[in-house]
Design a protein around this motif. Structure first.
Motif, PDB file in Angstrom:
ATOM      1  N   PHE A 178       0.822  -1.200   0.000  1.00 13.91           N
ATOM      2  CA  PHE A 178       0.000   0.000   0.000  1.00 13.91           C
ATOM      3  C   PHE A 178       0.859   1.255   0.000  1.00 13.91           C
ATOM      4  O   PHE A 178       0.587   2.205  -0.752  1.00 13.91           O
ATOM      5  N   LEU A 179       1.888   1.278   0.845  1.00 12.99           N
ATOM      6  CA  LEU A 179       2.747   2.458   0.884  1.00 12.99           C
ATOM      7  C   LEU A 179       3.424   2.701  -0.461  1.00 12.99           C
ATOM      8  O   LEU A 179       3.510   3.834  -0.932  1.00 12.99           O
ATOM      9  N   THR A 180       3.902   1.642  -1.093  1.00 18.41           N
ATOM     10  CA  THR A 180       4.550   1.776  -2.394  1.00 18.41           C
ATOM     11  C   THR A 180       3.569   2.271  -3.450  1.00 18.41           C
ATOM     12  O   THR A 180       3.865   3.212  -4.195  1.00 18.41           O
ATOM     13  N   ALA A 181       2.408   1.652  -3.521  1.00 21.53           N
ATOM     14  CA  ALA A 181       1.413   2.055  -4.521  1.00 21.53           C
ATOM     15  C   ALA A 181       0.909   3.467  -4.254  1.00 21.53           C
ATOM     16  O   ALA A 181       0.687   4.242  -5.196  1.00 21.53           O
ATOM     17  N   TYR A 182       0.740   3.823  -2.987  1.00 22.64           N
ATOM     18  CA  TYR A 182       0.256   5.168  -2.652  1.00 22.64           C
ATOM     19  C   TYR A 182       1.291   6.224  -3.020  1.00 22.64           C
ATOM     20  O   TYR A 182       0.951   7.276  -3.577  1.00 22.64           O
ATOM     21  N   LEU A 183       2.566   5.939  -2.719  1.00 21.52           N
ATOM     22  CA  LEU A 183       3.616   6.885  -3.100  1.00 21.52           C
ATOM     23  C   LEU A 183       3.712   7.024  -4.616  1.00 21.52           C
ATOM     24  O   LEU A 183       3.884   8.136  -5.132  1.00 21.52           O
TER      25      LEU A 183
END
Length: 112
Positions: A56-61
């Motif tokens: 999630f953090l990767t996709a959100y960034l």
């Protein structure tokens, strides 16, 4: 002013999820270090939750970078990154609430 507020909200979301990931990782490492008797299903749920946090953090960034126009690539589009961040968020919420619910139900049965 609206841009500053928007970036502040984005930063708060990123910091919040990064802190949640750090706490989850600390919990998993503590369980593994102490060799606590935890059902394998619950431990696998913790692993999946850690992967969901990172995903999630990767996709959100990536979504933020694509939306801001900083990252311009044919592979990363707004719709792709928002889809992946939504999927990882759904997995994260599913593992969080379903695993916690079954864990608490099992603890209540053991007390009886």
């Amino acid at each position: 002013m609206d841009d500053v507020l928007g970036y502040l909200i984005i930063a708060i979301i990123i910091v919040g999820f990064a802190f949640g990931f750090a706490l989850q990782l600390q919990e998993v490492l503590l369980i593994r270090k102490n060799n606590e008797t935890v059902h394998k299903r619950l431990l696998y749920g913790y692993y999946v939750r850690c992967v969901a946090y990172v995903g999630f953090l990767t996709a959100y960034l990536l979504n933020v970078l694509v939306a801001a126009g900083i990252l311009q690539n044919a592979y990363f589009t707004d719709s792709n990154t928002s889809l992946w961040s939504s999927l990882f968020l759904i997995v994260l919420l599913f593992t969080h609430f379903v695993m916690r619910q079954k864990k608490s139900m099992r603890m209540q049965k053991e007390k009886l």
